[in-house]
Design an enzyme around this catalytic site. Structure first.
Site, short mmCIF file in Angstrom:
data_model
loop_
_atom_site.label_atom_id
_atom_site.label_comp_id
_atom_site.label_asym_id
_atom_site.label_seq_id
_atom_site.Cartn_x
_atom_site.Cartn_y
_atom_site.Cartn_z
N ALA A 192 0.84 -1.21 0.00
CA ALA A 192 0.00 0.00 0.00
C ALA A 192 0.87 1.26 0.00
CB ALA A 192 -0.94 -0.01 1.21
N PHE A 247 -10.12 -19.30 -6.01
CA PHE A 247 -9.89 -18.94 -4.61
C PHE A 247 -11.23 -18.92 -3.88
CE2 PHE A 247 -6.37 -17.38 -2.04
CZ PHE A 247 -5.29 -17.71 -2.83
N GLN A 260 -9.75 -12.01 10.83
CA GLN A 260 -9.88 -13.22 10.02
C GLN A 260 -8.92 -14.31 10.49
OE1 GLN A 260 -8.57 -13.54 5.57
NE2 GLN A 260 -10.79 -13.70 5.67
N HIS A 300 -7.39 -17.64 9.12
CA HIS A 300 -7.22 -18.36 7.85
C HIS A 300 -7.24 -19.85 8.15
CE1 HIS A 300 -5.46 -19.88 4.18
NE2 HIS A 300 -5.39 -18.67 3.65
N LEU A 327 1.52 -20.00 7.20
CA LEU A 327 0.41 -20.13 6.26
C LEU A 327 0.69 -21.08 5.10
CD1 LEU A 327 -2.38 -18.64 5.88
CD2 LEU A 327 -1.28 -17.54 3.95
N GLU A 356 -4.47 -20.51 0.40
CA GLU A 356 -5.75 -21.02 -0.09
C GLU A 356 -5.62 -21.41 -1.57
OE1 GLU A 356 -9.12 -18.73 1.46
OE2 GLU A 356 -9.65 -18.46 -0.63
N ARG A 363 -13.33 -17.98 4.06
CA ARG A 363 -12.46 -18.44 5.14
C ARG A 363 -13.17 -18.59 6.47
NH1 ARG A 363 -7.28 -14.78 3.28
NH2 ARG A 363 -6.76 -16.18 1.56
N HIS A 386 -4.95 -14.12 10.83
CA HIS A 386 -4.39 -13.78 9.54
C HIS A 386 -4.55 -12.31 9.14
CE1 HIS A 386 -2.94 -14.60 5.54
NE2 HIS A 386 -4.07 -14.24 4.98
N ARG A 417 -12.84 -10.93 4.85
CA ARG A 417 -12.23 -10.63 3.56
C ARG A 417 -12.11 -11.88 2.71
NH1 ARG A 417 -7.08 -11.23 1.53
NH2 ARG A 417 -6.05 -11.65 3.51
C1 FAD Z 1 1.48 -15.14 5.00
C2 FAD Z 1 0.49 -14.23 4.33
C3 FAD Z 1 0.00 -14.53 3.07
C4 FAD Z 1 -0.92 -13.69 2.45
N1 FAD Z 1 -1.38 -14.00 1.20
C5 FAD Z 1 -2.24 -13.16 0.56
C6 FAD Z 1 -2.67 -13.40 -0.77
O1 FAD Z 1 -2.27 -14.37 -1.41
N2 FAD Z 1 -3.54 -12.55 -1.34
C7 FAD Z 1 -4.00 -11.46 -0.68
O2 FAD Z 1 -4.78 -10.70 -1.25
N3 FAD Z 1 -3.59 -11.17 0.58
C8 FAD Z 1 -2.71 -11.99 1.21
N4 FAD Z 1 -2.28 -11.70 2.48
C9 FAD Z 1 -2.68 -10.41 3.09
C10 FAD Z 1 -1.85 -9.29 2.47
O3 FAD Z 1 -0.59 -9.76 2.12
C11 FAD Z 1 -1.68 -8.12 3.44
O4 FAD Z 1 -2.90 -7.77 4.01
C12 FAD Z 1 -1.12 -6.92 2.68
O5 FAD Z 1 0.03 -7.28 1.97
C13 FAD Z 1 -0.82 -5.78 3.62
O6 FAD Z 1 -0.12 -4.78 2.91
P1 FAD Z 1 0.19 -3.39 3.58
O7 FAD Z 1 0.94 -2.59 2.58
O8 FAD Z 1 -1.06 -2.82 4.13
O9 FAD Z 1 1.10 -3.73 4.85
P2 FAD Z 1 2.51 -4.50 4.96
O10 FAD Z 1 2.94 -5.14 3.72
O11 FAD Z 1 2.41 -5.32 6.20
O12 FAD Z 1 3.52 -3.31 5.23
C14 FAD Z 1 3.48 -2.54 6.40
C15 FAD Z 1 4.57 -1.50 6.32
O13 FAD Z 1 4.43 -0.60 7.40
C16 FAD Z 1 5.67 -0.35 7.98
N5 FAD Z 1 5.45 0.02 9.38
C17 FAD Z 1 4.71 -0.60 10.31
N6 FAD Z 1 4.78 0.06 11.48
C18 FAD Z 1 5.55 1.13 11.26
C19 FAD Z 1 6.01 2.20 12.08
N7 FAD Z 1 5.69 2.30 13.35
N8 FAD Z 1 6.82 3.13 11.51
C20 FAD Z 1 7.19 3.04 10.21
N9 FAD Z 1 6.79 2.04 9.40
C21 FAD Z 1 5.98 1.12 9.93
C22 FAD Z 1 6.48 -1.61 7.78
O14 FAD Z 1 7.85 -1.31 7.76
C23 FAD Z 1 5.98 -2.07 6.41
O15 FAD Z 1 6.77 -1.48 5.40
C24 FAD Z 1 -1.36 -12.52 3.11
C25 FAD Z 1 -0.86 -12.21 4.37
C26 FAD Z 1 0.03 -13.06 4.98
C27 FAD Z 1 0.50 -12.70 6.38
#
Ligand code: FAD
Length: 608
Positions: A29, A129, A254, A256, A266, A269, A300, A367, A408
């Site tokens: 994100a 999925f 959620q 998983h 994990l 799925e 899920r 999850h 989700r």
């Molecule tokens: C094992 C696993 C498998 C998954 N598989 C899937 C899938 O196949 N398909 C799907 O749609 N979803 C999947 N998900 C869910 C999905 O991957 C996550 O919900 C999504 O990637 C989250 O992205 P994000 O950018 O919000 O956060 P993240 O990728 O978790 O990134 C968080 C960021 O915030 C930063 N951060 C946190 N706290 C601080 C702080 N205090 N100060 C500065 N920086 C900070 C970290 O450094 C990191 O860069 C999976 C999740 C897991 C755990």
């Protein structure tokens, strides 16, 4: 001392930076937002992890988009599935945006260089999925775009490479610990920037910004059995909460279905998408009883509950009858080695089980946080049901748009981070172009400095690891797949005690450089705050919906609870009863109507 950051001003021991847009988090994100913002405004990404270590990189199975590359599909079916999968707590206009913009989101990534798996004629391949169907639930549909079982890894690497190409300014291993806010003449919250601690040196940095985007990920580490990385401690969600801004639908977490039994690691799925089957101790394909139409590919929440029920009713496998099996043996070595190589290795490495020849022991694992910082469809953070906080944005797992409602669908999060990461980045720039900097208060780093000094100088007797372990074990016991008034009241009592003990923690490392002891203490504080709200909001929702299953209120209650929870910090956070410092309120769900004025996605009983 020389100033290592020539763009920053160094004053009274604190570095002061100024950027138009500051993004907290470098997961999918955050980096998707940075790609929108970077070329148009002075942008910084502040991240506690090196970007490519973010949890997005652990995502395995895929990213949903109704490309219709391998069979007929439509964004409208995708919207329907998302709303039904979320048990009708989804804001339907947001779900339409998610499903419509999915197609461009995948093409964007392809153009940025992401190596998706291909069909023989060269199109992006798609797999099945859970909960993704054709014609409103008739049969599973191939909607998930994927790169083996490393889809998140590929997304994260691709986004990072494009950020590097654009020259985005990263502050790696900087922990954001506070949002700097002031009040305007009408008493409204205004955002002035953030305060971060540099891990390598312990120095404090103030980042003044016109727009701040939170993209800091989830908080699965409040549970013991979880698929989440150690770093997912909800810092961003906690920071926003402590500023008096609300959190939405925080009770919905959620679980998983397929975590490696006893470990929580994990297994995607995508395995069931490729045809793997869940079986109980006697080899029965039990999902046929719970979801006769789409069986193992039900959403899920339904699959996780069915698994736990099998175990509770004595049909579990293993010496303690406490898990079920994921059977991949009929898929054959080639499918496993080419389409699911990572999870095949995980089962071999961590359980000593070879999925090619034997079924893998699995149980549900914490999850994904459906709830979080409330935003509208533009990624703008809300101060209440409809008023925005100018200049503050959130996207990804820390945010609640709400496109996931109470449950989700798999592959909708990698989609969410791309669609709403892009929107928040674009809007953060647009705002920064028109706004002025909000003046910083006299000593913006004071609160963080005081917190750090208190922890560093404490002679307390409590250990961080003990408190964290108790929190995680008690959350697993009381607030997991099945919940009741009694279990939730129990865990709230435990959390209160832990919060008292937390006031008395001390750390061994009193130094400044790479003080991970200190940061773990701070992260635990965020987890404790959030766990209390999760339990309190869960106790308040006297119905069962999506990921929130109340054994004492087993039915969905649309008459009383088809509405979002909004939680506010309204008193002394250390008062013993959550009633004294958390106020719970409601926000209506957004429904979409067709041209005839009828609901386009009317709530129905969820059958699969
Ligand atoms: C094992 C696993 C498998 C998954 N598989 C899937 C899938 O196949 N398909 C799907 O749609 N979803 C999947 N998900 C869910 C999905 O991957 C996550 O919900 C999504 O990637 C989250 O992205 P994000 O950018 O919000 O956060 P993240 O990728 O978790 O990134 C968080 C960021 O915030 C930063 N951060 C946190 N706290 C601080 C702080 N205090 N100060 C500065 N920086 C900070 C970290 O450094 C990191 O860069 C999976 C999740 C897991 C755990």
């Amino acid at each position: 001392m020389t100033n290592k950051y020539p763009d920053a001003e160094f004053k009274d021991g604190v570095y002061y930076h100024q950027h138009d847009v500051v993004i907290v988090g470098a997961g999918g994100a955050g980096m998707r937002a940075a790609i929108e913002a970077g070329p148009h405004a002075k942008t910084a990404v502040v991240t506690k992890l090196y970007p490519t270590r973010s949890h997005t990189g652990a995502a395995q199975g895929g990213m949903a988009a109704a490309l219709a590359n391998v069979e007929e599909d439509s964004w409208e079916w995708h919207t329907f599935d998302t709303i039904k999968g979320g048990d009708y707590l989804v804001d339907q206009d947001a779900a339409e945006i998610l499903a419509k913009e999915a197609i461009d989101a995948v093409i964007d990534l392809e153009n940025m260089g992401l190596p998706f798996n291909r069909t023989p004629d060269g199109k992006i391949d798609q797999r099945r999925f859970g909960g993704h169907t054709r014609e409103h639930g008739k049969a599973p549909v191939r909607r998930a775009c994927y790169a083996a079982d490393r889809t998140g890894h590929m997304i994260l690497q691709t986004l990072y490479q494009n950020c590097v190409k654009l020259g985005i300014n990263f502050f790696n291993e900087f922990y954001a610990l506070d949002l700097v806010t002031t009040k305007d003449e009408n008493g409204k919250t205004r955002v002035a920037g953030i305060v971060a601690l540099e891990l390598a040196t312990g120095d404090l940095h103030v980042f003044q910004a016109k727009s701040v985007v939170f993209a800091s990920g989830g908080f699965g580490k409040m549970f013991k059995t979880t698929s989440n990385a150690h770093t997912l401690t909800g810092d961003g969600v906690g920071i926003v909460w402590r500023k008096g801004l609300p959190l939405e639908d925080i009770e919905f977490f959620q679980f998983h279905p397929t975590g490696l039994a006893g470990l929580g690691i994990l297994l995607t799925e995508g395995a069931r998408g490729e045809g793997a089957i869940l079986r109980n101790a006697s080899g029965e394909r039990f999902m046929e009883r719970y979801a006769p139409t789409i069986k193992d590919l039900a959403p899920r929440d339904i699959v996780a509950r069915s698994m736990v029920k099998e175990v509770l009713e004595g049909r579990g496998a293993g010496p303690n009858k406490d898990y079920v099996y994921l059977d991949c043996t009929h898929l054959g070595a080639e499918v496993l080695e080419t389409k699911l190589p990572d999870i095949t290795e995980f089962a071999r490495t961590y359980l000593g089980v070879d999925p090619v020849v034997e079924p893998v022991p699995v149980m549900p694992t914490a999850h994904y946080a459906m709830g979080g910082i409330p935003t509208n469809n533009e990624g703008e953070v809300l101060a209440n049901n409809d008023e925005i906080v100018p200049g503050l944005y959130a996207a990804g797992e820390c945010a609640c748009v709400s496109v996931h409602g109470s449950n989700r669908l798999g592959t909708n999060s990698l989609l969410d981070i791309n669609v709403f990461g892009k929107r928040s980045g674009r809007n953060a720039v647009a705002y920064a172009k028109t706004a002025d900097f909000v003046p910083l208060p006299a000593d913006p780093a004071k609160e963080v400095r005081d917190m750090v000094e208190r922890l560093r100088n404490s002679n307390g007797t409590e250990r961080i690891a003990d408190i964290r372990r108790t929190l995680q074990e008690e959350m697993d016991k009381n607030a997991q797949v099945f919940r009741t008034e009694e279990t939730l009241t129990n865990v709230m009592g435990t959390i209160h005690e832990l919060r008292q003990r937390y006031m008395n923690v001390s750390i061994d490392d009193k130094g400044k450089r790479f003080n991970t002891d200190l940061l773990e203490a701070i992260e635990l504080g965020f987890l404790l705050d959030l766990a209390e709200i999760v339990a309190y909001a869960a106790r308040n929702r006297k119905e069962s919906r999506g990921g929130h299953m109340r054994e004492d209120y087993p039915d969905r209650d649309d008459a009383n609870y088809m509405k979002h929870t909004m939680a506010y910090l309204t008193g002394d956070p250390h008062s013993p009863n959550p009633e004294d410092h958390i106020t719970l309120d409601w926000k209506p769900v957004v429904f979409v109507k067709n041209d005839e004025g009828e609901l386009r996605y009317p709530p129905k009983e969820r059958k699969y």
